[in-house]
Design an enzyme around this catalytic site. Structure first.
Site, mmCIF file in Angstrom:
data_model
loop_
_atom_site.group_PDB
_atom_site.id
_atom_site.type_symbol
_atom_site.label_atom_id
_atom_site.label_comp_id
_atom_site.label_asym_id
_atom_site.label_seq_id
_atom_site.Cartn_x
_atom_site.Cartn_y
_atom_site.Cartn_z
ATOM 1 C CB CYS A 15 47.592 40.960 61.039
ATOM 2 S SG CYS A 15 46.441 40.334 61.975
ATOM 3 N N GLY A 30 43.308 47.428 64.713
ATOM 4 C CA GLY A 30 42.298 47.188 64.607
ATOM 5 C C GLY A 30 42.014 45.326 64.398
ATOM 6 C CB CYS A 31 45.515 43.276 64.647
ATOM 7 S SG CYS A 31 45.869 41.745 64.037
ATOM 8 C CE LYS A 32 37.543 39.862 63.301
ATOM 9 N NZ LYS A 32 36.872 39.374 62.328
#
Length: 169
Positions: A167, A11-13
Site C-alpha cells: 500500500c 490493517g492493510c488488506k
C-alpha cells in the site's frame, strides 16, 4: 509448519490476505508492525539479500511516487538511512522464518521456501483464489480511487495507486 514473523503495516488488506494464506498452510504467523519496530540498518538490510536497492522500496510510497525518492539512484547506505527515517518506504511484508529473511510476498518463492498449500481441504478453494492474485500489492484490484477507514492501508482516504511492494504510505 513454520513460525513466520511477519512485519506489516497493520490493517492493510494485502497483508491480511497474505497472513490468511500462510495460516491456511498451517504456519504460525506472528504479526509485527513494520512501523513500530526499532530497526537498525544492519537488521533491515538482512531482509533484502542480493536484491537491487530499487527492489527494497515500496514503489507505492507517496515519496517514491512523487519522485522525491528515486530508488534506482540510491546506494545501499542512503536507502537504509531513508528507510530508518520513514519506514513507509520499506517494501512489505518483511518475513522471517528461522534465520532466513525475505522481502515482499512472491507466492512462488514463498511456496518453494515454506509451502503455501492448505493443510485442510476446506481451505483449498480460498487458498487457490488468493494464490492466483497479485499478493505483492495492496489488495484493492484495479480501482485506484478508494478509501479506507483509519487503520487500513491508507488511513487518510487519499487516492491510492498500486505497484509491487504494498500500500501507499
Amino acid at each position: 509448519m513454520a513460525r513466520v514473523i511477519f512485519y506489516e503495516k497493520p490493517g492493510c488488506k494485502g497483508g491480511t490476505r497474505q497472513k490468511v494464506l500462510l495460516t491456511a498452510a498451517g504456519h504460525e504467523v506472528v504479526a509485527q508492525s513494520l512501523l513500530a519496530e526499532p530497526w537498525t540498518a544492519e537488521r533491515l538490510r538482512s531482509f533484502f539479500g542480493d536484491r537491487p536497492v530499487a527492489e527494497w522500496f515500496n514503489q507505492s510510497s507517496p515519496r517514491v511516487k512523487s519522485g522525491e525518492v528515486v530508488p534506482e539512484k540510491l546506494d545501499a547506505d542512503t536507502a537504509l538511512s531513508l528507510m530508518l527515517q520513514d519506514p513507509l518506504l520499506i517494501r512489505r511484508p518483511l518475513i522471517q522464518v528461522g534465520d532466513r529473511r525475505e522481502v515482499g510476498f512472491e507466492v512462488e518463492k514463498i511456496d518453494a521456501w515454506i509451502g503455501l498449500q492448505p493443510v485442510d481441504e476446506s481451505f483449498r478453494e480460498m487458498a487457490e483464489k488468493l494464490m492466483s492474485k497479485d499478493l505483492q500489492g495492496c489488495a484493492h484490484g484495479g480501482n485506484h480511487e478508494h478509501h479506507h477507514h483509519e487503520g487500513g492501508c491508507n488511513g487518510h482516504g487519499h487516492e491510492q495507486h498500486h505497484q509491487q511492494g504494498s500500500c501507499k504510505h
